[in-house]
Enzyme design. Sequence first.
Site, PDB file in Angstrom:
ATOM      1  N   HIS A  18       0.845  -1.196   0.000  1.00 38.17           N
ATOM      2  CA  HIS A  18       0.000   0.000   0.000  1.00 38.17           C
ATOM      3  C   HIS A  18       0.884   1.250   0.000  1.00 38.17           C
ATOM      4  O   HIS A  18       1.855   1.327   0.746  1.00 38.17           O
ATOM      5  CB  HIS A  18      -0.903   0.001   1.238  1.00 38.17           C
ATOM      6  CG  HIS A  18      -1.591   1.307   1.487  1.00 38.17           C
ATOM      7  ND1 HIS A  18      -1.274   2.130   2.530  1.00 38.17           N
ATOM      8  CD2 HIS A  18      -2.569   1.936   0.789  1.00 38.17           C
ATOM      9  CE1 HIS A  18      -2.030   3.221   2.489  1.00 38.17           C
ATOM     10  NE2 HIS A  18      -2.821   3.114   1.442  1.00 38.17           N
ATOM     11  N   SER A  19       0.574   2.188  -0.878  1.00 38.96           N
ATOM     12  CA  SER A  19       1.212   3.501  -0.882  1.00 38.96           C
ATOM     13  C   SER A  19       2.744   3.366  -0.954  1.00 38.96           C
ATOM     14  O   SER A  19       3.273   2.786  -1.889  1.00 38.96           O
ATOM     15  CB  SER A  19       0.750   4.287   0.344  1.00 38.96           C
ATOM     16  OG  SER A  19       1.085   5.638   0.254  1.00 38.96           O
ATOM     17  N   TYR A  20       3.454   3.907   0.048  1.00 42.56           N
ATOM     18  CA  TYR A  20       4.924   3.845   0.072  1.00 42.56           C
ATOM     19  C   TYR A  20       5.455   2.434  -0.139  1.00 42.56           C
ATOM     20  O   TYR A  20       6.404   2.216  -0.901  1.00 42.56           O
ATOM     21  CB  TYR A  20       5.422   4.419   1.407  1.00 42.56           C
ATOM     22  CG  TYR A  20       6.726   3.855   1.912  1.00 42.56           C
ATOM     23  CD1 TYR A  20       7.943   4.290   1.399  1.00 42.56           C
ATOM     24  CD2 TYR A  20       6.741   2.877   2.923  1.00 42.56           C
ATOM     25  CE1 TYR A  20       9.146   3.774   1.873  1.00 42.56           C
ATOM     26  CE2 TYR A  20       7.925   2.363   3.402  1.00 42.56           C
ATOM     27  CZ  TYR A  20       9.136   2.813   2.877  1.00 42.56           C
ATOM     28  OH  TYR A  20      10.327   2.293   3.340  1.00 42.56           O
TER      29      TYR A  20
END
Length: 252
Positions: free
Chosen positions: A87-89
């Site tokens: 997720h994300s980063y």
Amino acid sequence: MLPGIAPSVVGMSTYVLLPGFWLGAWAWRAVAADLRGRGHDVHALSLTGLGERAHLARPDTDLETHVTDVLNLIRYEDLHDVVLVGHSYAGAVVVPSVADRVPERISRLVFIDSGPLPDGMSQSEFAPPAEQEQNAGLVGDGWRLPPPDWAELAADVPGVTKEAVERLVELSVPQPWATATSPVRLTGAWEELPRLHVLCSFDLEQLQARVGSSPAFRHMADDGLAFRELLSWHWPMVNRAAELAAILDEAV
């Protein structure tokens, strides 16, 4: 059902779930429980300095530290054919870094509201210059980026309960800043693996409009990529966990 095989084994896959900034394995609890209920083997991981490992945060906790966290999980749990979810980063830099080093252990990559950054780019460079400057100004003690105002971000987002916001406030911790400024180092070995992108804070049309505007989106311009839309906000595991789990289940 195949003779001699328990129902939970048929179609079982191994998932490794990696959270983005400020979050730990706790953020995946509902998604992990759903996937386990479907008969899958699920490993949600708190990266160093986050979640229950918050006490291990140091100024030199960087991207390489987090890549090592995942590589060690895969090695010591003897995981194979892993569906690696970031997720994300974690999707932007941790997932491709891990897959680049052990592609033989990975069956599929899943990016939750994220995409792989090109070799040499850091997570912080992905943000617009004004946001980079703002984040740099927020870094406490020179090395910790505090969590955002969760209540402000969640305002008017369907399905984000007061209890969910309270949990985010209570359990999220500052992100070691070196994880954001470390450039990703890739050989290209990861690019042979199948990928799924789950779009949450922007739709496919918006993504396509961005693809040609920045080299950061280079790896999302490839033909044949699979996309699913789960539109809400950037943290679908908070308010759309069942739907996210269903997408992950269908991905394999």
